[in-house]
Design an enzyme around this catalytic site. Structure first.
Site, PDB file in Angstrom:
ATOM      1  N   ASP A  33      46.458  95.810  86.397  1.00 44.01           N
ATOM      2  CA  ASP A  33      45.966  94.269  86.202  1.00 44.01           C
ATOM      3  C   ASP A  33      45.249  94.809  84.279  1.00 44.01           C
ATOM      4  O   ASP A  33      44.732  94.870  83.964  1.00 44.01           O
ATOM      5  CB  ASP A  33      45.293  93.786  86.973  1.00 44.01           C
ATOM      6  CG  ASP A  33      44.852  92.144  86.917  1.00 44.01           C
ATOM      7  OD1 ASP A  33      46.408  91.685  86.893  1.00 44.01           O
ATOM      8  OD2 ASP A  33      44.313  92.092  86.596  1.00 44.01           O
ATOM      9  N   GLU A  62      50.634  95.816  83.775  1.00 48.21           N
ATOM     10  CA  GLU A  62      50.765  94.321  83.712  1.00 48.21           C
ATOM     11  C   GLU A  62      50.534  94.242  82.258  1.00 48.21           C
ATOM     12  O   GLU A  62      49.250  93.879  81.856  1.00 48.21           O
ATOM     13  CB  GLU A  62      49.811  93.262  84.475  1.00 48.21           C
ATOM     14  CG  GLU A  62      49.992  91.675  83.663  1.00 48.21           C
ATOM     15  CD  GLU A  62      49.003  91.214  84.522  1.00 48.21           C
ATOM     16  OE1 GLU A  62      49.290  89.657  84.796  1.00 48.21           O
ATOM     17  OE2 GLU A  62      47.366  91.121  84.042  1.00 48.21           O
ATOM     18  N   ASP A 135      51.493  83.869  88.145  1.00 43.64           N
ATOM     19  CA  ASP A 135      50.394  83.889  87.182  1.00 43.64           C
ATOM     20  C   ASP A 135      51.066  82.900  86.304  1.00 43.64           C
ATOM     21  O   ASP A 135      50.675  82.788  84.570  1.00 43.64           O
ATOM     22  CB  ASP A 135      50.052  85.140  85.732  1.00 43.64           C
ATOM     23  CG  ASP A 135      49.425  85.998  86.322  1.00 43.64           C
ATOM     24  OD1 ASP A 135      47.995  85.748  87.585  1.00 43.64           O
ATOM     25  OD2 ASP A 135      49.312  87.081  86.104  1.00 43.64           O
TER      26      ASP A 135
END
Length: 296
Positions: A33, A62, A135
């Site tokens: 992440d 990510e 997101d």
């Protein structure tokens, strides 16, 4: 709070955690992440550590921006490919996600080309190609509820190299803007957009059946800003497929270029034979996936 990954104790703790899940639970990969906010030095050590435990472990970052520094073979195997989804959103979306910005077909072609020449070719085959995620706004919301635009978005996604990712529920028309994108799944078929679901299933099967869809290289055969359509070719050793997209609200009659006309094609999406002499009519917001059969 932000981890100081240069500190020996912090580094030891995190790397031991990474090893733990592989050794104890035999996980096959790590999705990291906000990985572009951690030092390259740490990720290089991370890769060495986890690959020593499991040589074929997959490492996905990510990253929201261009990720070339992370894709040199010493850190990640792939990233979430936002560099691809941005031009798709700008081409097909109406959500003003970038303060009203948009891109035309020529700018879309240039954005995809930039991506293809920036990342290592073998990395592009691994890229995590998404249209939306936990997101972002949902793709149907980005397209202002116009399912035809969403159909075209999935056509693009499924005919480019990489690993297509479908965010749960988007394949049946789940909507949601920004933080409202994590709604509960709609399980009742009568409440689902079944046309969209069948569309996605069809494209997945075509991608499995036709290796050309997964090829890295793209040939832009006709990108017409004035008439707002584009044609690109994907090829494998056995197949040559034309992807045709009409981005207009009206039917467009394309005057086919040399090398594309006077041919017989099979529309892989409908299984219909299409004979092209001089022109090809494409319905409003329509598309074709044309397998080149023979010269007439």
């Amino acid at each position: 709070p932000k981890w100081n990954t240069a500190h020996p104790l912090v580094r030891e703790y995190l790397l031991n955690a990474a090893k733990y899940w592989i050794e104890e639970y035999d996980i096959d990969g790590w999705r990291l992440d906000v990985s572009n906010e951690v030092s390259h030095d740490f990720w290089r050590e991370f890769r060495k550590t986890v690959r020593k435990v499991k040589p074929d472990l997959f490492i996905l970052g990510e990253n929201w921006d261009n990720s070339t520094p992370w894709l040199q073979g010493d850190q990640f195997d792939a990233v979430m490919n936002y560099e691809l989804v941005y031009p798709i959103w700008l081409l097909l979306g109406e959500d003003k996600i970038f303060k009203g910005q948009s891109c035309n077909v020529v700018e879309f072609k240039e954005a995809v080309n930039t991506l293809l020449v920036t990342y290592p070719k073998y990395m592009i085959q691994n890229m995590f190609n998404l249209l939306d995620s936990h997101d972002t706004s949902r793709i149907l919301t980005i397209c202002k509820g116009d399912i035809r635009r969403v159909l075209q978005a999935y056509v693009i996604q499924m005919t480019l190299a990489g690993s297509p990712s479908i965010y749960y529920g988007s394949e049946i028309g789940l909507e949601g803007k920004d933080e409202d994108n994590r709604r509960c799944m709609i399980w009742e078929p009568e409440k689902q957009k079944l046309q969209l679901k069948e569309h996605v299933k069809k494209l997945i099967q075509l991608r499995k059946d036709y290796a050309a869809c997964k090829a890295v290289d793209i040939q832009w055969m006709d990108v017409n800003e004035k008439d707002n359509y584009l044609i690109y070719r994907k090829q494998s050793e056995e197949q040559s497929i034309l992807i045709v997209l009409n981005l207009n609200q009206d039917l467009v009659e394309i005057h086919m270029q040399e090398g594309l006309k006077h041919k017989e094609y099979t529309d892989l999406y409908t299984d219909q034979i299409i004979t092209v002499r001089e022109t090809l009519k494409v319905p409003e917001r329509g598309f074709y996936l044309l397998l080149e059969n023979k010269i007439l």
